[in-house]
Design an enzyme around this catalytic site. Structure first.
Site, PDB file in Angstrom:
ATOM      1  N   CYS A  96       0.724  -1.399  -0.107  1.00 11.32           N
ATOM      2  CA  CYS A  96      -0.083   0.049  -0.047  1.00 11.32           C
ATOM      3  C   CYS A  96       0.790   1.207   0.052  1.00 11.32           C
ATOM      4  O   CYS A  96       0.381   2.263  -0.270  1.00 11.32           O
ATOM      5  CB  CYS A  96      -0.929  -0.163   1.188  1.00 11.32           C
ATOM      6  N   HIS A 147      -3.447   7.342   2.817  1.00 13.47           N
ATOM      7  CA  HIS A 147      -3.849   5.776   2.290  1.00 13.47           C
ATOM      8  C   HIS A 147      -5.216   5.486   2.711  1.00 13.47           C
ATOM      9  O   HIS A 147      -5.469   5.620   3.996  1.00 13.47           O
ATOM     10  CB  HIS A 147      -2.843   4.901   2.625  1.00 13.47           C
ATOM     11  N   ASN A 156     -10.171  -0.331   0.077  1.00 13.04           N
ATOM     12  CA  ASN A 156      -8.770  -0.273   0.201  1.00 13.04           C
ATOM     13  C   ASN A 156      -7.972  -0.910  -0.997  1.00 13.04           C
ATOM     14  O   ASN A 156      -8.304  -1.934  -1.329  1.00 13.04           O
ATOM     15  CB  ASN A 156      -8.035  -1.137   1.397  1.00 13.04           C
TER      16      ASN A 156
HETATM   17  N1  ACO Z   1     -18.157  -8.777   9.451  1.00 18.13           N
HETATM   18  C1  ACO Z   1     -18.689  -9.122  10.606  1.00 18.13           C
HETATM   19  N2  ACO Z   1     -17.953  -9.388  11.571  1.00 18.13           N
HETATM   20  C2  ACO Z   1     -16.441  -9.372  11.221  1.00 18.13           C
HETATM   21  C3  ACO Z   1     -15.972  -9.028  10.205  1.00 18.13           C
HETATM   22  C4  ACO Z   1     -16.832  -8.517   9.109  1.00 18.13           C
HETATM   23  N3  ACO Z   1     -16.634  -8.460   7.942  1.00 18.13           N
HETATM   24  N4  ACO Z   1     -14.793  -9.143  10.150  1.00 18.13           N
HETATM   25  C5  ACO Z   1     -14.184  -9.446  11.436  1.00 18.13           C
HETATM   26  N5  ACO Z   1     -15.555  -9.733  12.373  1.00 18.13           N
HETATM   27  C6  ACO Z   1     -15.588  -9.708  13.494  1.00 18.13           C
HETATM   28  C7  ACO Z   1     -14.523 -10.683  14.188  1.00 18.13           C
HETATM   29  O1  ACO Z   1     -14.624 -11.913  13.816  1.00 18.13           O
HETATM   30  C8  ACO Z   1     -14.609 -10.371  15.596  1.00 18.13           C
HETATM   31  O2  ACO Z   1     -15.680 -11.091  16.035  1.00 18.13           O
HETATM   32  P1  ACO Z   1     -15.642 -11.657  17.769  1.00 18.13           P
HETATM   33  O3  ACO Z   1     -15.317 -10.358  18.624  1.00 18.13           O
HETATM   34  O4  ACO Z   1     -16.779 -12.618  17.804  1.00 18.13           O
HETATM   35  O5  ACO Z   1     -14.235 -12.411  17.657  1.00 18.13           O
HETATM   36  C9  ACO Z   1     -14.986  -9.040  15.736  1.00 18.13           C
HETATM   37  O6  ACO Z   1     -15.849  -8.686  14.332  1.00 18.13           O
HETATM   38  C10 ACO Z   1     -14.115  -7.996  15.841  1.00 18.13           C
HETATM   39  O7  ACO Z   1     -12.841  -8.011  14.867  1.00 18.13           O
HETATM   40  P2  ACO Z   1     -11.855  -7.205  14.895  1.00 18.13           P
HETATM   41  O8  ACO Z   1     -10.611  -7.875  13.869  1.00 18.13           O
HETATM   42  O9  ACO Z   1     -11.291  -6.964  16.504  1.00 18.13           O
HETATM   43  O10 ACO Z   1     -12.357  -5.814  14.333  1.00 18.13           O
HETATM   44  P3  ACO Z   1     -11.514  -4.421  14.205  1.00 18.13           P
HETATM   45  O11 ACO Z   1     -12.390  -3.403  14.889  1.00 18.13           O
HETATM   46  O12 ACO Z   1     -10.168  -4.610  14.538  1.00 18.13           O
HETATM   47  O13 ACO Z   1     -11.854  -4.054  12.528  1.00 18.13           O
HETATM   48  C11 ACO Z   1     -10.336  -4.357  10.732  1.00 18.13           C
HETATM   49  C12 ACO Z   1     -10.976  -4.948  11.622  1.00 18.13           C
HETATM   50  C13 ACO Z   1     -11.437  -3.526  10.118  1.00 18.13           C
HETATM   51  C14 ACO Z   1      -9.478  -5.303   9.619  1.00 18.13           C
HETATM   52  C15 ACO Z   1      -9.419  -3.272  11.333  1.00 18.13           C
HETATM   53  O14 ACO Z   1      -8.612  -4.038  12.325  1.00 18.13           O
HETATM   54  C16 ACO Z   1      -8.410  -2.760  10.355  1.00 18.13           C
HETATM   55  O15 ACO Z   1      -8.885  -1.891   9.535  1.00 18.13           O
HETATM   56  N6  ACO Z   1      -7.120  -2.874  10.440  1.00 18.13           N
HETATM   57  C17 ACO Z   1      -6.349  -2.226   9.618  1.00 18.13           C
HETATM   58  C18 ACO Z   1      -6.037  -3.014   8.160  1.00 18.13           C
HETATM   59  C19 ACO Z   1      -5.305  -2.205   7.188  1.00 18.13           C
HETATM   60  O16 ACO Z   1      -5.243  -1.053   7.137  1.00 18.13           O
HETATM   61  N7  ACO Z   1      -4.709  -2.700   6.135  1.00 18.13           N
HETATM   62  C20 ACO Z   1      -3.820  -1.962   5.355  1.00 18.13           C
HETATM   63  C21 ACO Z   1      -2.762  -2.462   4.687  1.00 18.13           C
HETATM   64  S1  ACO Z   1      -3.203  -3.693   3.701  1.00 18.13           S
HETATM   65  C22 ACO Z   1      -1.997  -4.141   2.581  1.00 18.13           C
HETATM   66  O17 ACO Z   1      -1.036  -3.500   2.861  1.00 18.13           O
HETATM   67  C23 ACO Z   1      -2.195  -5.036   1.285  1.00 18.13           C
END
Ligand code: ACO
Length: 315
Positions: free
Chosen positions: A113, A241, A271
């Site tokens: 990214c 980003h 993204n």
């Molecule tokens: N729909 C519904 N529920 C979901 C989903 C979904 N799509 N995805 C995860 N959950 C659930 C999980 O299973 C978890 O359930 P549980 O509490 O029963 O275990 C709950 O939601 C919370 O999951 P978290 O992973 O804690 O959610 P979080 O608030 O951290 O959000 C996210 C996840 C959006 C991925 C966030 O962590 C994020 O944006 N991280 C950064 C990602 C990023 O910026 N990547 C960029 C680089 S990518 C690259 O370079 C290719």
């Protein structure tokens, strides 16, 4: 001091728009979860369009918007990890598609990214030695092809697209004051390569990447400002980003800037990795939000783990 300025931008978005409700039909998710956790509402997915189509389309638009001919190009650098071929590079396909001169320096780099900002810094260095003073910088990804559509924690986040910038090198132009870095890590964010039996799907420990990002983005922005001897007030727009609106909100708060100076398009793109910054730049330039002589402080972060920041000025 020598450097580069942006003369024109372009983009390519595949025709198919995928909504959160569309994804909720194939994985256990909801529009409410995706919107509140990420800010994403829709993203584009390629159907018949190829990575090459996207790159050539975005690059052609950047040339047209800049009023520069393909024969004036001295180098073309593509940032991607999802091109049509492992070899030839996407940049070589653009050379063929647009008829760039055979002595133009054409290659790809992979900084996930952060890739577009790694590429534009590379271009700044290259053009000082290139046969001509204009360069094409591309960020392009087909991430829908490297998704596991059974993994709800990744497949809802990513989209496809390409963005391009036509840059001009000048002996009196300002430096990008680029800040680039990496912390090698194949655990929290990775895509298996051809030397493993695993399919090439994005694997991500979202929370670890989130923690990395909310520290890296404001730090990188401050380092660029320090190198340039500027303060946030000297910057016209901040272009970050587009990975998660919550990451952007954290960074804006830590930097103490007005959110109105940090526009985004994540709700419509998801993204798009290396395409994210140039896609947004093109929207801002096309919409008149960045005009000639204005400065945009751009920051990217992602797989590697990598981060990159640069000060881009519109010619
Ligand atoms: N729909 C519904 N529920 C979901 C989903 C979904 N799509 N995805 C995860 N959950 C659930 C999980 O299973 C978890 O359930 P549980 O509490 O029963 O275990 C709950 O939601 C919370 O999951 P978290 O992973 O804690 O959610 P979080 O608030 O951290 O959000 C996210 C996840 C959006 C991925 C966030 O962590 C994020 O944006 N991280 C950064 C990602 C990023 O910026 N990547 C960029 C680089 S990518 C690259 O370079 C290719």
């Amino acid at each position: 001091m020598s450097g580069i300025k942006i003369r024109g931008t372009g983009r390519f978005a595949p025709a198919k728009i995928v909504t959160n409700d569309d994804l909720a039909k194939i994985v256990d998710t909801s529009d409410e979860w995706i919107t509140t956790r990420t800010g994403i509402q829709t993203r584009h997915h390629c159907t018949t369009e190829t990575h090459t189509d996207m790159c050539v389309g975005a690059a052609r638009q950047a040339l047209e918007n800049a009023g520069i001919s393909p024969e004036d190009i001295g180098a073309c650098v593509g940032a991607t990890f999802s091109s049509d071929y492992l070899s030839p590079s996407a940049a070589c396909m653009v050379q063929r598609g647009l008829g760039l001169p055979h002595d133009a320096v054409c290659f790809d780099l992979n900084a996930a990214c952060s890739g577009f900002l790694f590429a534009i810094h590379t271009m700044e260095c290259l053009l000082a030695q290139a046969p001509r003073k204009y360069g094409l910088v591309l960020g392009a990804e087909i991430l829908s092809r490297v998704m596991d559509f059974g993994d709800r924690s990744t497949c809802v986040l990513f989209g496809d697209g390409a963005g391009a910038a036509l840059v001009e090198w000048g002996a009196n132009y300002p430096s990008l004051h680029a800040v680039l870095g990496c912390r090698g890590n194949s655990e929290v964010l990775y895509v298996p390569g051809v030397n493993t039996a695993a399919p090439p799907h994005v694997h991500m420990d979202g929370q670890s990447v989130f923690r990395f990002a909310v520290e890296a983005v404001p730090r990188c922005a401050r380092e660029v400002l320090d190198r340039a001897g500027l303060t946030p007030e000297d910057i016209d727009l901040f272009v970050f980003h587009q990975a998660n609106q919550r990451i952007i909100d954290f960074a804006v708060k830590k930097l103490g800037i007005d959110p109105a100076r940090c526009p985004g398009n994540i709700e419509r793109t998801g993204n798009t990795s290396a395409a994210s910054v140039p896609l947004l730049l093109d929207e801002l330039v096309g919409g008149g939000a960045i005009t000639s002589g204005q400065k945009a402080l751009c920051v990217g972060f992602g797989g590697g783990l990598t981060w990159a920041g640069a000060l881009l000025e519109l010619a």
